[in-house]
Write a protein that holds these residues in place. Sequence first.
Motif, PDB file in Angstrom:
ATOM      1  N   PRO A  43       0.820  -1.219   0.000  1.00 15.93           N
ATOM      2  CA  PRO A  43       0.000   0.000   0.000  1.00 15.93           C
ATOM      3  C   PRO A  43       0.849   1.262   0.000  1.00 15.93           C
ATOM      4  O   PRO A  43       1.919   1.304   0.610  1.00 15.93           O
ATOM      5  CB  PRO A  43      -0.813  -0.121   1.291  1.00 15.93           C
ATOM      6  N   SER A  44       0.368   2.268  -0.697  1.00 17.26           N
ATOM      7  CA  SER A  44       1.052   3.560  -0.699  1.00 17.26           C
ATOM      8  C   SER A  44       0.627   4.372   0.521  1.00 17.26           C
ATOM      9  O   SER A  44      -0.377   4.072   1.181  1.00 17.26           O
ATOM     10  CB  SER A  44       0.704   4.342  -1.964  1.00 17.26           C
ATOM     11  N   ALA A  45       1.379   5.417   0.810  1.00 19.66           N
ATOM     12  CA  ALA A  45       1.058   6.279   1.947  1.00 19.66           C
ATOM     13  C   ALA A  45      -0.328   6.904   1.794  1.00 19.66           C
ATOM     14  O   ALA A  45      -1.002   7.193   2.786  1.00 19.66           O
ATOM     15  CB  ALA A  45       2.118   7.373   2.083  1.00 19.66           C
ATOM     16  N   ALA A  46      -0.779   7.089   0.555  1.00 19.79           N
ATOM     17  CA  ALA A  46      -2.088   7.708   0.315  1.00 19.79           C
ATOM     18  C   ALA A  46      -3.234   6.845   0.823  1.00 19.79           C
ATOM     19  O   ALA A  46      -4.338   7.352   1.047  1.00 19.79           O
ATOM     20  CB  ALA A  46      -2.268   7.978  -1.174  1.00 19.79           C
ATOM     21  N   GLN A  47      -2.995   5.547   1.001  1.00 19.96           N
ATOM     22  CA  GLN A  47      -4.060   4.649   1.450  1.00 19.96           C
ATOM     23  C   GLN A  47      -4.095   4.478   2.966  1.00 19.96           C
ATOM     24  O   GLN A  47      -4.962   3.784   3.502  1.00 19.96           O
ATOM     25  CB  GLN A  47      -3.909   3.281   0.786  1.00 19.96           C
ATOM     26  N   ALA A  48      -3.179   5.133   3.673  1.00 18.26           N
ATOM     27  CA  ALA A  48      -3.149   5.048   5.131  1.00 18.26           C
ATOM     28  C   ALA A  48      -4.209   5.968   5.727  1.00 18.26           C
ATOM     29  O   ALA A  48      -4.814   6.797   5.037  1.00 18.26           O
ATOM     30  CB  ALA A  48      -1.765   5.421   5.647  1.00 18.26           C
ATOM     31  N   ALA A  49      -4.437   5.825   7.034  1.00 13.05           N
ATOM     32  CA  ALA A  49      -5.370   6.712   7.729  1.00 13.05           C
ATOM     33  C   ALA A  49      -4.888   8.147   7.606  1.00 13.05           C
ATOM     34  O   ALA A  49      -3.686   8.418   7.581  1.00 13.05           O
ATOM     35  CB  ALA A  49      -5.481   6.310   9.198  1.00 13.05           C
ATOM     36  N   ARG A  50      -5.824   9.089   7.543  1.00  7.60           N
ATOM     37  CA  ARG A  50      -5.472  10.491   7.415  1.00  7.60           C
ATOM     38  C   ARG A  50      -4.728  10.984   8.639  1.00  7.60           C
ATOM     39  O   ARG A  50      -4.975  10.549   9.752  1.00  7.60           O
ATOM     40  CB  ARG A  50      -6.722  11.353   7.208  1.00  7.60           C
ATOM     41  N   SER A  51      -3.814  11.924   8.435  1.00  6.89           N
ATOM     42  CA  SER A  51      -3.071  12.516   9.540  1.00  6.89           C
ATOM     43  C   SER A  51      -4.028  13.145  10.538  1.00  6.89           C
ATOM     44  O   SER A  51      -4.963  13.852  10.162  1.00  6.89           O
ATOM     45  CB  SER A  51      -2.106  13.580   9.006  1.00  6.89           C
ATOM     46  N   GLY A  52      -3.800  12.851  11.819  1.00  8.75           N
ATOM     47  CA  GLY A  52      -4.659  13.416  12.854  1.00  8.75           C
ATOM     48  C   GLY A  52      -5.902  12.615  13.121  1.00  8.75           C
ATOM     49  O   GLY A  52      -6.704  12.943  13.994  1.00  8.75           O
ATOM     50  N   GLN A  53      -6.078  11.519  12.401  1.00  6.61           N
ATOM     51  CA  GLN A  53      -7.265  10.699  12.558  1.00  6.61           C
ATOM     52  C   GLN A  53      -7.185   9.788  13.771  1.00  6.61           C
ATOM     53  O   GLN A  53      -8.191   9.264  14.234  1.00  6.61           O
ATOM     54  CB  GLN A  53      -7.462   9.818  11.324  1.00  6.61           C
ATOM     55  N   GLY A  54      -5.960   9.592  14.276  1.00  3.20           N
ATOM     56  CA  GLY A  54      -5.808   8.696  15.406  1.00  3.20           C
ATOM     57  C   GLY A  54      -6.180   7.289  15.026  1.00  3.20           C
ATOM     58  O   GLY A  54      -5.876   6.804  13.953  1.00  3.20           O
ATOM     59  N   ASP A  55      -6.874   6.622  15.939  1.00  6.07           N
ATOM     60  CA  ASP A  55      -7.257   5.243  15.689  1.00  6.07           C
ATOM     61  C   ASP A  55      -8.594   5.135  14.994  1.00  6.07           C
ATOM     62  O   ASP A  55      -9.096   4.040  14.752  1.00  6.07           O
ATOM     63  CB  ASP A  55      -7.306   4.465  17.012  1.00  6.07           C
ATOM     64  N   ASP A  56      -9.232   6.265  14.702  1.00  3.45           N
ATOM     65  CA  ASP A  56     -10.532   6.240  14.020  1.00  3.45           C
ATOM     66  C   ASP A  56     -10.295   6.184  12.527  1.00  3.45           C
ATOM     67  O   ASP A  56      -9.989   7.187  11.894  1.00  3.45           O
ATOM     68  CB  ASP A  56     -11.346   7.479  14.385  1.00  3.45           C
ATOM     69  N   HIS A  57     -10.443   5.015  11.948  1.00  3.70           N
ATOM     70  CA  HIS A  57     -10.223   4.834  10.515  1.00  3.70           C
ATOM     71  C   HIS A  57     -11.493   5.079   9.709  1.00  3.70           C
ATOM     72  O   HIS A  57     -11.513   4.849   8.509  1.00  3.70           O
ATOM     73  CB  HIS A  57      -9.692   3.423  10.236  1.00  3.70           C
ATOM     74  N   GLY A  58     -12.527   5.529  10.369  1.00  2.00           N
ATOM     75  CA  GLY A  58     -13.804   5.640   9.686  1.00  2.00           C
ATOM     76  C   GLY A  58     -13.902   6.737   8.664  1.00  2.00           C
ATOM     77  O   GLY A  58     -14.759   6.699   7.785  1.00  2.00           O
ATOM     78  N   GLY A  59     -13.040   7.728   8.763  1.00  2.00           N
ATOM     79  CA  GLY A  59     -13.016   8.780   7.765  1.00  2.00           C
ATOM     80  C   GLY A  59     -14.321   9.556   7.678  1.00  2.00           C
ATOM     81  O   GLY A  59     -14.636  10.163   6.659  1.00  2.00           O
ATOM     82  N   GLY A  60     -15.100   9.565   8.766  1.00  2.00           N
ATOM     83  CA  GLY A  60     -16.336  10.327   8.766  1.00  2.00           C
ATOM     84  C   GLY A  60     -17.512   9.595   8.158  1.00  2.00           C
ATOM     85  O   GLY A  60     -18.626  10.104   8.155  1.00  2.00           O
ATOM     86  N   ARG A  61     -17.300   8.399   7.613  1.00  2.00           N
ATOM     87  CA  ARG A  61     -18.406   7.650   7.015  1.00  2.00           C
ATOM     88  C   ARG A  61     -19.276   7.043   8.114  1.00  2.00           C
ATOM     89  O   ARG A  61     -18.781   6.539   9.111  1.00  2.00           O
ATOM     90  CB  ARG A  61     -17.873   6.530   6.110  1.00  2.00           C
ATOM     91  N   SER A  62     -20.562   7.080   7.924  1.00  2.00           N
ATOM     92  CA  SER A  62     -21.465   6.509   8.916  1.00  2.00           C
ATOM     93  C   SER A  62     -21.420   4.993   8.847  1.00  2.00           C
ATOM     94  O   SER A  62     -21.139   4.399   7.806  1.00  2.00           O
ATOM     95  CB  SER A  62     -22.891   7.006   8.692  1.00  2.00           C
ATOM     96  N   SER A  63     -21.703   4.362   9.982  1.00  2.00           N
ATOM     97  CA  SER A  63     -21.718   2.919  10.060  1.00  2.00           C
ATOM     98  C   SER A  63     -23.139   2.403   9.991  1.00  2.00           C
ATOM     99  O   SER A  63     -24.071   3.018  10.495  1.00  2.00           O
ATOM    100  CB  SER A  63     -21.066   2.464  11.371  1.00  2.00           C
TER     101      SER A  63
END
Length: 218
Positions: A43-63
């Motif tokens: 995986p490239s760095a672009a596919q990692a969790a966003r900076s500052g996201q911490g352990d929340d990988h949800g990216g703002g998407r609802s579950s």
Amino acid sequence: MRRSIRRIGSPGNTAIAAVTMFALCSGIWLLRDGAAPHAPPQPSAAQAARSGQGDDHGGGRSSAPAMAPSAPDRIRIPAIEVDAPLMGLGLTASGSLDVPPAERPDLAGWYEEGTTPGETGTAIVAGHVDNADGPAVFYSLGALRKGSTIEVDRRDGTVAVFTVDAVEVYQAENFPDRKVYGAADRPELRVITCGGGYSRTTGYRGNVVVFAHLTGSR
């Protein structure tokens, strides 16, 4: 080659910790044919969790709402052409996560003592990147991108639909146990295989981990 999984007390998957390597992750076929042309994608760095996201990988998407527990039978990842049966995996006598049979490169497994895919918590799916004969079920896992869909067919006839939040690679000595295996307050999924670069002397150096969460069901 098998390297054991250390034990910790992570909520949700209390018996397991870092998957440092799976059996036959030594890349025997790479040694035979030469590593450079055949190494699996990472995986490239672009596919990692966003900076500052911490352990929340949800990216703002609802579950989506959690599903009732049900064992999974099959995993599909259309973006990388995975359509594989799932077997239950337990722990070996030494406390490491067991693996699918080496002679079944098409087969993946799920940790059946933990969360089932679709229910609240962190479900774990693991599989080989290769075996002695060539690529296996999760050879292309490192090429997966954020927003891709993972579908899990469940024994009760339902399908759990997950959206990929991040694809990350970790060296074995820096594997973040709790980030990968820790408890979640929504339905989440981790898909894990070997990766992290390849050494002709020691095999794969770490693991590729896909982070996803439930976004639908049918």
